[in-house]
Scaffold this motif. Structure first.
Motif, PDB file in Angstrom:
ATOM      1  N   PRO A  38       0.702  -1.331   0.137  1.00 59.28           N
ATOM      2  CA  PRO A  38      -0.024  -0.049  -0.043  1.00 59.28           C
ATOM      3  C   PRO A  38       0.673   1.269   0.091  1.00 59.28           C
ATOM      4  CG  PRO A  38      -0.836  -1.574   1.767  1.00 59.28           C
ATOM      5  CD  PRO A  38       0.652  -2.124   1.230  1.00 59.28           C
ATOM      6  N   GLY A  39       0.214   2.270  -0.801  1.00 60.65           N
ATOM      7  CA  GLY A  39       0.968   3.621  -0.689  1.00 60.65           C
ATOM      8  C   GLY A  39       1.799   4.235  -1.831  1.00 60.65           C
ATOM      9  N   GLY A  40       2.334   3.242  -2.452  1.00 57.17           N
ATOM     10  CA  GLY A  40       3.019   3.739  -3.815  1.00 57.17           C
ATOM     11  C   GLY A  40       2.153   4.040  -4.975  1.00 57.17           C
ATOM     12  N   SER A  41       2.664   4.240  -5.947  1.00 62.37           N
ATOM     13  CA  SER A  41       2.131   4.971  -7.026  1.00 62.37           C
ATOM     14  C   SER A  41       1.132   3.708  -8.000  1.00 62.37           C
ATOM     15  CB  SER A  41       3.085   5.311  -8.318  1.00 62.37           C
ATOM     16  OG  SER A  41       4.114   4.397  -8.705  1.00 62.37           O
ATOM     17  N   ALA A  46      -4.380   1.007  -8.535  1.00 58.88           N
ATOM     18  CA  ALA A  46      -5.141   0.093  -8.305  1.00 58.88           C
ATOM     19  C   ALA A  46      -6.681   0.658  -7.419  1.00 58.88           C
ATOM     20  CB  ALA A  46      -4.641  -1.030  -7.263  1.00 58.88           C
ATOM     21  N   ARG A  47      -6.149   1.455  -6.628  1.00 59.97           N
ATOM     22  CA  ARG A  47      -7.450   1.989  -5.772  1.00 59.97           C
ATOM     23  C   ARG A  47      -8.191   3.106  -6.786  1.00 59.97           C
ATOM     24  NH1 ARG A  47      -7.132   0.046  -0.730  1.00 59.97           N
ATOM     25  NH2 ARG A  47      -5.109  -0.891  -0.251  1.00 59.97           N
ATOM     26  N   THR A  48      -7.594   3.793  -7.393  1.00 57.70           N
ATOM     27  CA  THR A  48      -8.030   4.755  -8.679  1.00 57.70           C
ATOM     28  C   THR A  48      -9.100   3.989  -9.624  1.00 57.70           C
ATOM     29  OG1 THR A  48      -6.437   6.328  -8.416  1.00 57.70           O
ATOM     30  CG2 THR A  48      -8.131   6.619 -10.122  1.00 57.70           C
ATOM     31  N   LEU A  49      -8.554   2.691  -9.933  1.00 60.71           N
ATOM     32  CA  LEU A  49      -9.315   1.959 -10.876  1.00 60.71           C
ATOM     33  C   LEU A  49     -10.554   1.431 -10.132  1.00 60.71           C
ATOM     34  CD1 LEU A  49      -9.755   0.434 -13.582  1.00 60.71           C
ATOM     35  CD2 LEU A  49      -8.324  -1.533 -12.699  1.00 60.71           C
ATOM     36  N   ALA A  50     -10.188   0.893  -9.047  1.00 63.18           N
ATOM     37  CA  ALA A  50     -11.452   0.314  -8.140  1.00 63.18           C
ATOM     38  C   ALA A  50     -12.510   1.097  -7.810  1.00 63.18           C
ATOM     39  CB  ALA A  50     -10.683  -0.146  -6.765  1.00 63.18           C
ATOM     40  N   VAL A  62     -13.088  -3.996  -4.569  1.00 61.72           N
ATOM     41  CA  VAL A  62     -12.256  -4.115  -3.171  1.00 61.72           C
ATOM     42  C   VAL A  62     -10.653  -4.387  -3.537  1.00 61.72           C
ATOM     43  CG1 VAL A  62     -11.762  -4.805  -0.856  1.00 61.72           C
ATOM     44  CG2 VAL A  62     -14.189  -4.622  -1.768  1.00 61.72           C
ATOM     45  N   VAL A  63      -9.883  -3.627  -3.273  1.00 62.38           N
ATOM     46  CA  VAL A  63      -8.450  -3.733  -3.562  1.00 62.38           C
ATOM     47  C   VAL A  63      -7.723  -4.516  -2.255  1.00 62.38           C
ATOM     48  CG1 VAL A  63      -6.052  -2.882  -3.715  1.00 62.38           C
ATOM     49  CG2 VAL A  63      -7.982  -1.903  -4.967  1.00 62.38           C
ATOM     50  N   GLU A  64      -7.025  -5.763  -2.788  1.00 63.21           N
ATOM     51  CA  GLU A  64      -6.228  -6.651  -1.459  1.00 63.21           C
ATOM     52  C   GLU A  64      -4.818  -6.570  -2.039  1.00 63.21           C
ATOM     53  OE1 GLU A  64      -6.239 -11.127  -0.707  1.00 63.21           O
ATOM     54  OE2 GLU A  64      -8.127 -10.177  -0.667  1.00 63.21           O
ATOM     55  N   ASN A  65      -4.002  -6.007  -1.225  1.00 61.42           N
ATOM     56  CA  ASN A  65      -2.472  -6.117  -1.435  1.00 61.42           C
ATOM     57  C   ASN A  65      -1.917  -7.431  -0.810  1.00 61.42           C
ATOM     58  OD1 ASN A  65      -3.309  -3.000  -0.404  1.00 61.42           O
ATOM     59  ND2 ASN A  65      -2.081  -3.247  -1.908  1.00 61.42           N
ATOM     60  N   ARG A  66      -1.180  -7.868  -2.025  1.00 65.22           N
ATOM     61  CA  ARG A  66      -0.309  -9.249  -1.717  1.00 65.22           C
ATOM     62  C   ARG A  66       0.734  -8.982  -2.154  1.00 65.22           C
ATOM     63  NH1 ARG A  66      -4.150 -14.758  -2.089  1.00 65.22           N
ATOM     64  NH2 ARG A  66      -5.956 -13.852  -1.348  1.00 65.22           N
TER      65      ARG A  66
END
Length: 324
Positions: A38-41, A46-50, A62-66
């Motif tokens: 989370p936090g990078g460009s 991902a979150r803007t697209l979501a 919903v964005v899930e960071n892995r």
């Protein structure tokens, strides 16, 4: 005859829920798995697209960071997920093209288990030097390499990284010799460059841009087919004497390969509408990412094949192989 009619009715009844499920897609929240912290460009991408996709589909995304293992953790998770259109991968050239070429063992097969449906954005790349070398252009670089034989070094953030591979591609196309000096991360790689311990680096434009503006780094050329909107005064490698040159770090959307055609088409169309939204492009621009225009599936498949062919030669010519 009666038995045959009953059998047909039962078959129709059994098929009805599946048909309804596809026509009703999406009927529940969608998960977008991002292979980055989370936090990078790219997380912002991902979150803007979501956010935009939720509006288009009228369903939560919903964005899930892995993060981890050079995108392999996330890619493997999506490849093994149900092929129902409810789990998406924020794909990249690392997950779809480079990993299969670089790693001896891979926990997923992008050719058989994943399907690229959209390319969202590119992170523009720039070839930079420090202010001490006197290099300003590609022609200067070639001259410097001749007069400083054995003394030209380039920084990278690691063997097999797209930035390192792009540097090797540039070296090959320009017939320039330079020694690879890998670093553990962008900050120490740039520090070495600015101290003139190394003289070259291909970097993501967003990372180098502040140093370029401050006069600590010099942008020699960008690697895209056209000039970057973020460095409009900097020529491309292609227009600097290497016609047709192009290399980029790109991000897109991929689904499990068996996803039903209707769900895949619905998602693809919705993402394409997002790509045409000026607000989406502006949001990406704030992260120094360039939004891409929609492409047909045939264009995407052709692009993947071409990208793979180009990087396969670079990796093979340099005998690059990585362990998991």
């Amino acid at each position: 005859m009666k038995n045959k009619a009953i059998a047909l009715l039962l078959a129709a009844a059994a098929a009805a829920p599946a048909a309804f499920a596809q026509s009703d897609y999406p009927a529940k929240p969608i998960k977008l798995i991002a292979p980055y912290a989370p936090g990078g460009s790219v997380d912002v991408l991902a979150r803007t697209l979501a956010t935009h996709l939720s509006t288009e589909l009228k369903q939560s995304v919903v964005v899930e960071n892995r993060p981890g293992a050079n995108t392999m953790i996330a890619a493997s998770a999506v490849a093994r997920s149900p092929a129902d259109g409810y789990t998406l991968l924020l794909a990249s050239n690392a997950s779809m093209v480079l990993n299969p070429l670089l790693y001896k063992k891979l926990s997923y097969n992008p050719d058989k288990e994943l399907r690229l449906t959209n390319i969202l954005a590119e992170a523009p790349l720039v070839l930079v030097t420090n202010s001490q070398t006197g290099i300003r252009t590609v022609a200067d670089l070639k001259a410097y390499a001749r007069t400083h034989a054995g003394q030209l070094n380039y920084s990278s953030v690691g063997l097999g990284n797209p930035l390192q591979l792009t540097t090797e591609l540039i070296k090959a196309r320009l017939d320039v010799a330079a020694t690879h000096i890998p670093f553990n991360g962008s900050a120490p790689a740039l520090t070495a460059l600015m101290a003139n311990d190394t003289q070259l680096m291909v970097d993501v434009a967003g990372t180098s841009l502040p140093h370029i503006k401050a006069g600590k780094l010099v942008a020699i050329a960008t690697t895209g087919p056209e000039r970057s909107q973020f460095l409009p005064q900097t020529p491309t490698v292609a227009e600097s004497g290497v016609p047709g040159f192009k290399a980029s770090t790109w991000f897109g959307i991929a689904l499990p390969a068996g996803t039903p055609a209707q769900a895949r088409s619905t998602l693809q169309s919705a993402v394409n509408k997002v790509l045409l939204d000026p607000g989406f492009a502006r949001a990406l621009g704030q992260q120094t990412l360039a939004a891409r225009q929609p492409q047909t599936q045939a264009q995407l498949d052709e692009f993947l094949a071409s990208d793979s062919q180009m990087w396969r030669k670079v990796i093979t010519d340099n005998n690059i192989s990585l362990d998991n």
